[in-house]
Design an enzyme around this catalytic site. Structure first.
Site, PDB file in Angstrom:
ATOM      1  N   TYR A 141       0.859  -1.187   0.000  1.00 53.64           N
ATOM      2  CA  TYR A 141       0.000   0.000   0.000  1.00 53.64           C
ATOM      3  C   TYR A 141       0.890   1.231   0.000  1.00 53.64           C
ATOM      4  O   TYR A 141       1.776   1.362   0.854  1.00 53.64           O
ATOM      5  CB  TYR A 141      -0.903  -0.009   1.241  1.00 53.64           C
ATOM      6  N   ASP A 234       9.402   2.570  -0.233  1.00 54.86           N
ATOM      7  CA  ASP A 234       8.372   3.250   0.542  1.00 54.86           C
ATOM      8  C   ASP A 234       8.603   2.875   2.007  1.00 54.86           C
ATOM      9  O   ASP A 234       8.235   1.789   2.447  1.00 54.86           O
ATOM     10  CB  ASP A 234       6.982   2.818   0.059  1.00 54.86           C
ATOM     11  N   LYS A 262       4.321   9.725   8.287  1.00 56.73           N
ATOM     12  CA  LYS A 262       3.923  10.224   9.616  1.00 56.73           C
ATOM     13  C   LYS A 262       4.994  10.253  10.702  1.00 56.73           C
ATOM     14  O   LYS A 262       4.990  11.129  11.560  1.00 56.73           O
ATOM     15  CB  LYS A 262       2.719   9.419  10.079  1.00 56.73           C
TER      16      LYS A 262
HETATM   17  N1  HOZ Z   1      -3.385   3.258   6.031  1.00 54.07           N
HETATM   18  C1  HOZ Z   1      -3.451   2.899   7.428  1.00 54.07           C
HETATM   19  C2  HOZ Z   1      -3.232   1.437   7.584  1.00 54.07           C
HETATM   20  N2  HOZ Z   1      -2.003   0.951   7.126  1.00 54.07           N
HETATM   21  C3  HOZ Z   1      -4.757   3.268   8.050  1.00 54.07           C
HETATM   22  C4  HOZ Z   1      -4.862   4.723   8.239  1.00 54.07           C
HETATM   23  C5  HOZ Z   1      -5.922   5.167   9.247  1.00 54.07           C
HETATM   24  O1  HOZ Z   1      -7.034   4.671   9.229  1.00 54.07           O
HETATM   25  O2  HOZ Z   1      -5.619   6.036  10.042  1.00 54.07           O
END
Ligand code: HOZ
Length: 419
Positions: A141, A234, A262
């Site tokens: 992802y 990534d 993040k």
């Molecule tokens: N993309 C996140 C999981 N790998 C989830 C992001 C969220 O719901 O804060």
């Protein structure tokens, strides 16, 4: 207001009552709890219930929530204004710190999320090489940019065909199974001149934790070098978690470009992409590849990120890895003692326990796991104050502030789960 009331109201205001699909807890046949506050390794919901947090905002809170030095840096920054839309000291200081830890990022660009970072890195790879195709791995992802929503991991895996993404765009995305180097080689042998880049999570964290087989990352490096394509790591999840220098330090493979998210904002909305100077200088205003953003290099996020990276350099990664292994193996044993067929993947302070008859090395094996078993486990752990990801295809994360007592309580809770 309690979680139930808030969720009912939220559902009238936001699709599914959430701002990001996984949070609706549908994969665990449940409803979300609404969080009121967080500190250290803990969350408290709006009804005052305390949880030991193994989601950690999906990874970044490696120092724990409300780390005093991060909080102090944020307060100081806020007092000097929250956004300038102009260059500031913090972005230079953070870039310098990132470069010290990840030397392959000779130059970089700050953006506001991991999605923006991967989207921009892809545009740069295309602009630099003059090619359009991207090789991506099924179950990886890279945020919700169109080009990456082909066989994506995390919650995107559940959206068949991903409505809204034009076929014209995803036809440039070539898919391979994670760990399948032969397929990537075949792509290069048949259309090497069209491939701009290979993007990979160097340890995958969005189909649960899936580790690269020996030789996989090196093989990607060699193929990209041979065919003049860029290798993009990534590291939104692995950066500063697998080691202070991320997965590339841990595995000893140098990508051309790296994307971060993040964690470099200490939990604030930040992303970053960077790599070889010669490639990065293709970005405007030096070169013709365009990307911009008012909140890029935001002073508050930069301050939080800098304090986070400085804090992490004081931490004992080996000790946390050993303790995390103890926890993960302990949980695995408890589940097996209850007759469950489970397999564990773990590295550094991340792990996934799969309800599976076979070890998990790619998305096909990850998708075949028993989701109902995970849901039962999740619900009973939540009821005992253990906050795990609300889907079996995500990682559990530990932080430097989780205590041995937290781990013992977690094991004790697992031993009470019934199937
Ligand atoms: N993309 C996140 C999981 N790998 C989830 C992001 C969220 O719901 O804060």
């Amino acid at each position: 207001m309690d979680s139930k009331t808030l969720y009912a109201k939220a559902q009238t205001l936001m699709p599914g009552g959430v701002n990001s699909p996984l949070r609706a807890c549908r994969y665990v046949n449940s409803e979300p709890v609404f969080i009121d506050r967080a500190e250290g390794a803990y969350l408290w919901d709006v009804e005052g219930r305390k949880y030991i947090d193994y989601v950690l905002s999906w990874g970044p809170m490696l120092l724990g929530h409300c780390d005093p030095s991060v909080a102090e840096a944020v307060y100081m920054a806020v007092n000097k204004g929250t956004s300038y839309g102009a260059p500031c000291y913090g972005e230079v200081a953070l870039a310098e710190e990132i470069q010290k830890l990840i030397p392959s990022m000779e130059m970089m660009r700050m953006v506001s999320s991991g999605t923006e970072a991967t989207m921009s890195a892809l545009r740069l790879a295309r602009g630099y090489t003059g090619r359009d195709k991207v090789v991506k791995f099924i179950g990886n992802y890279h945020g919700h940019n169109d080009a990456f929503l082909a066989a994506a991991g995390s919650a995107a895996a559940a959206v068949p065909g991903t409505p809204g993404v034009p076929e014209d765009i995803v036809r440039h995305t070539l898919l391979a199974h994670y760990n399948d180097l032969d397929k990537v080689r075949e792509y290069f042998e048949t259309r090497g001149g069209e491939i701009a880049c290979v993007i990979v999570e160097p340890a995958a964290g969005n189909m649960g934790l899936v580790l690269p087989r020996d030789g996989f990352l090196q093989g990607l490096r060699d193929l990209c070098t041979e065919y003049g394509a860029l290798l993009i790591f990534d590291e939104v999840i692995t950066g500063f978690r697998l080691s202070p220098g991320g997965a590339q330090q841990r595995y000893g493979i140098t990508p051309d470009l790296t994307t971060l998210g993040k964690i470099i904002g200490g939990g604030f909305p930040v992303g970053c992409y960077g790599g070889k100077r010669e490639i990065m200088e293709h970005m405007a205003p030096c070169g013709g590849v365009f990307q911009a953003g008012t909140l890029s290099g935001n002073p508050v996020a930069m301050a939080a990120g800098l304090a986070t990276l400085k804090g992490l350099q004081q931490c004992d990664y080996d000790a946390l890895e050993a303790r995390t292994r103890g926890l993960a193996e302990g949980l695995t044993e408890i589940l097996r003692s209850k007759g469950q067929s489970v397999h564990l993947n773990q590295i550094a302070s991340a792990f996934t326990i799969y309800f599976s008859d076979v070890p998990v090395t790619n998305m096909t094996e990850s998708s075949a796991c028993d989701a109902d078993k995970y849901a039962a486990f999740w619900q009973q752990m939540m009821a005992q104050g253990i906050y795990l990801a609300p889907a079996g295809f995500e990682c559990a994360f530990t932080s430097f502030v989780h205590t041995d007592e937290d781990f013992e309580k977690t094991l004790e809770a697992a031993s009470k789960v019934q199937f």
